[in-house]
Design a protein around this motif. Structure first.
Motif, PDB file in Angstrom:
ATOM      1  N   PRO A   8     -14.173 -58.769 -22.588  1.00 26.26           N
ATOM      2  CA  PRO A   8     -15.019 -58.376 -21.541  1.00 26.26           C
ATOM      3  C   PRO A   8     -16.452 -59.167 -21.360  1.00 26.26           C
ATOM      4  CG  PRO A   8     -15.151 -56.872 -23.416  1.00 26.26           C
ATOM      5  CD  PRO A   8     -14.132 -57.917 -23.631  1.00 26.26           C
ATOM      6  N   LEU A   9     -16.724 -59.374 -19.973  1.00 32.62           N
ATOM      7  CA  LEU A   9     -18.069 -60.094 -19.852  1.00 32.62           C
ATOM      8  C   LEU A   9     -19.222 -59.406 -20.216  1.00 32.62           C
ATOM      9  CD1 LEU A   9     -17.323 -61.908 -16.419  1.00 32.62           C
ATOM     10  CD2 LEU A   9     -17.399 -63.064 -18.664  1.00 32.62           C
ATOM     11  N   PRO A  10     -20.146 -59.666 -20.794  1.00 35.60           N
ATOM     12  CA  PRO A  10     -21.243 -59.047 -20.971  1.00 35.60           C
ATOM     13  C   PRO A  10     -22.172 -58.772 -19.784  1.00 35.60           C
ATOM     14  CG  PRO A  10     -21.875 -61.312 -21.787  1.00 35.60           C
ATOM     15  CD  PRO A  10     -20.306 -61.159 -21.294  1.00 35.60           C
ATOM     16  N   ARG A  11     -22.732 -57.609 -19.979  1.00 42.28           N
ATOM     17  CA  ARG A  11     -23.652 -57.282 -18.636  1.00 42.28           C
ATOM     18  C   ARG A  11     -23.216 -57.239 -17.118  1.00 42.28           C
ATOM     19  NH1 ARG A  11     -25.947 -60.743 -22.254  1.00 42.28           N
ATOM     20  NH2 ARG A  11     -25.981 -62.182 -20.883  1.00 42.28           N
ATOM     21  N   GLN A  12     -21.844 -57.063 -16.982  1.00 36.93           N
ATOM     22  CA  GLN A  12     -21.192 -57.092 -15.735  1.00 36.93           C
ATOM     23  C   GLN A  12     -19.797 -56.890 -15.849  1.00 36.93           C
ATOM     24  OE1 GLN A  12     -22.041 -61.056 -13.941  1.00 36.93           O
ATOM     25  NE2 GLN A  12     -20.860 -62.042 -15.094  1.00 36.93           N
ATOM     26  N   ALA A  13     -19.425 -56.207 -14.802  1.00 39.23           N
ATOM     27  CA  ALA A  13     -17.664 -55.953 -14.748  1.00 39.23           C
ATOM     28  C   ALA A  13     -17.015 -57.147 -14.600  1.00 39.23           C
ATOM     29  CB  ALA A  13     -17.480 -54.949 -13.599  1.00 39.23           C
ATOM     30  N   GLY A  14     -16.194 -57.504 -15.838  1.00 35.00           N
ATOM     31  CA  GLY A  14     -15.347 -58.634 -15.480  1.00 35.00           C
ATOM     32  C   GLY A  14     -14.741 -59.247 -17.004  1.00 35.00           C
ATOM     33  N   LEU A  15     -13.942 -59.950 -16.877  1.00 36.61           N
ATOM     34  CA  LEU A  15     -13.465 -60.679 -18.242  1.00 36.61           C
ATOM     35  C   LEU A  15     -13.485 -62.114 -18.200  1.00 36.61           C
ATOM     36  CD1 LEU A  15     -10.279 -61.923 -17.714  1.00 36.61           C
ATOM     37  CD2 LEU A  15      -9.764 -59.336 -17.220  1.00 36.61           C
ATOM     38  N   ARG A  16     -13.613 -62.452 -19.558  1.00 33.86           N
ATOM     39  CA  ARG A  16     -13.528 -64.093 -19.699  1.00 33.86           C
ATOM     40  C   ARG A  16     -12.019 -64.300 -20.484  1.00 33.86           C
ATOM     41  NH1 ARG A  16     -17.863 -64.577 -22.264  1.00 33.86           N
ATOM     42  NH2 ARG A  16     -18.853 -65.727 -20.420  1.00 33.86           N
ATOM     43  N   ALA A  17     -11.421 -65.147 -20.094  1.00 28.98           N
ATOM     44  CA  ALA A  17     -10.099 -65.597 -20.658  1.00 28.98           C
ATOM     45  C   ALA A  17     -10.146 -66.750 -21.097  1.00 28.98           C
ATOM     46  CB  ALA A  17      -9.123 -65.186 -19.690  1.00 28.98           C
ATOM     47  N   ALA A  18      -9.435 -67.097 -22.275  1.00 33.32           N
ATOM     48  CA  ALA A  18      -9.277 -68.543 -22.812  1.00 33.32           C
ATOM     49  C   ALA A  18      -8.103 -68.879 -23.419  1.00 33.32           C
ATOM     50  CB  ALA A  18     -10.286 -68.721 -23.989  1.00 33.32           C
ATOM     51  N   GLY A  19      -7.330 -70.186 -23.116  1.00 28.93           N
ATOM     52  CA  GLY A  19      -5.991 -70.280 -23.708  1.00 28.93           C
ATOM     53  C   GLY A  19      -5.109 -70.655 -22.522  1.00 28.93           C
ATOM     54  N   THR A  25       2.175 -64.997 -23.324  1.00 31.94           N
ATOM     55  CA  THR A  25       0.949 -64.398 -23.180  1.00 31.94           C
ATOM     56  C   THR A  25       0.897 -63.360 -22.353  1.00 31.94           C
ATOM     57  OG1 THR A  25      -0.066 -66.092 -22.006  1.00 31.94           O
ATOM     58  CG2 THR A  25      -0.242 -66.224 -24.338  1.00 31.94           C
ATOM     59  N   ARG A  26       1.950 -63.283 -21.454  1.00 35.08           N
ATOM     60  CA  ARG A  26       2.008 -62.626 -19.917  1.00 35.08           C
ATOM     61  C   ARG A  26       1.657 -61.056 -20.473  1.00 35.08           C
ATOM     62  NH1 ARG A  26       6.746 -61.836 -15.672  1.00 35.08           N
ATOM     63  NH2 ARG A  26       5.301 -60.599 -14.044  1.00 35.08           N
ATOM     64  N   VAL A  27       2.192 -60.506 -21.338  1.00 38.00           N
ATOM     65  CA  VAL A  27       1.749 -59.097 -21.639  1.00 38.00           C
ATOM     66  C   VAL A  27       0.386 -58.837 -21.771  1.00 38.00           C
ATOM     67  CG1 VAL A  27       2.270 -57.085 -23.262  1.00 38.00           C
ATOM     68  CG2 VAL A  27       4.129 -58.367 -22.270  1.00 38.00           C
ATOM     69  N   LEU A  28      -0.146 -59.473 -22.595  1.00 39.72           N
ATOM     70  CA  LEU A  28      -1.708 -59.513 -22.662  1.00 39.72           C
ATOM     71  C   LEU A  28      -2.404 -59.741 -21.255  1.00 39.72           C
ATOM     72  CD1 LEU A  28      -4.103 -59.266 -24.334  1.00 39.72           C
ATOM     73  CD2 LEU A  28      -4.176 -61.574 -24.840  1.00 39.72           C
ATOM     74  N   TRP A  29      -2.144 -60.584 -20.347  1.00 35.11           N
ATOM     75  CA  TRP A  29      -2.775 -60.847 -19.267  1.00 35.11           C
ATOM     76  C   TRP A  29      -2.471 -59.833 -18.346  1.00 35.11           C
ATOM     77  CZ3 TRP A  29      -6.138 -63.644 -17.019  1.00 35.11           C
ATOM     78  CH2 TRP A  29      -5.855 -64.305 -15.816  1.00 35.11           C
ATOM     79  N   GLU A  30      -1.318 -59.032 -18.182  1.00 33.75           N
ATOM     80  CA  GLU A  30      -1.097 -58.177 -17.380  1.00 33.75           C
ATOM     81  C   GLU A  30      -1.949 -56.890 -17.607  1.00 33.75           C
ATOM     82  OE1 GLU A  30       3.120 -57.802 -18.014  1.00 33.75           O
ATOM     83  OE2 GLU A  30       3.650 -58.661 -16.024  1.00 33.75           O
ATOM     84  N   ARG A  31      -1.879 -56.731 -19.165  1.00 35.73           N
ATOM     85  CA  ARG A  31      -2.807 -55.479 -19.638  1.00 35.73           C
ATOM     86  C   ARG A  31      -4.179 -55.659 -19.175  1.00 35.73           C
ATOM     87  NH1 ARG A  31      -0.004 -54.735 -25.362  1.00 35.73           N
ATOM     88  NH2 ARG A  31       1.965 -53.673 -24.698  1.00 35.73           N
ATOM     89  N   ALA A  32      -4.863 -56.849 -19.352  1.00 34.97           N
ATOM     90  CA  ALA A  32      -6.277 -57.125 -18.918  1.00 34.97           C
ATOM     91  C   ALA A  32      -6.454 -57.017 -17.625  1.00 34.97           C
ATOM     92  CB  ALA A  32      -6.602 -58.642 -19.651  1.00 34.97           C
TER      93      ALA A  32
END
Length: 83
Positions: A8-19, A25-32
């Protein structure tokens, strides 16, 4: 083996992805992204500057999540300029 880290991003609604977003890795991406849809925020940020590869299925999952978040403003940051 491709790896993907999502947090998760700090202080705002969102996410950070790396890789890499790929079959491995699709299952992790779909869940996020499913979590993003469930949160139902008015604005949702995706910080993708550390994503090195996204396959066509990963783009499809992202497009589907954006469609389902149609009431929200979705902002993606890649850290790269077009061109």
């Amino acid at each position: 083996m491709p790896k993907l880290k999502v947090c998760p991003l700090p202080r705002q609604a969102g996410l950070r992805a790396a890789g890499e977003v790929s079959l491995a890795t699709r299952v992790l991406w779909e869940r996020a992204l499913e979590q993003a849809v469930r949160e139902g925020e008015d604005v949702y940020y995706l910080e993708l500057s550390a994503v090195t590869f996204v396959d066509v299925a990963g783009v499809g999952v992202l497009a589907d999540a954006a469609r389902r978040l149609s009431r929200a403003a979705v902002s993606c940051c890649t850290g790269r300029r077009p061109g």
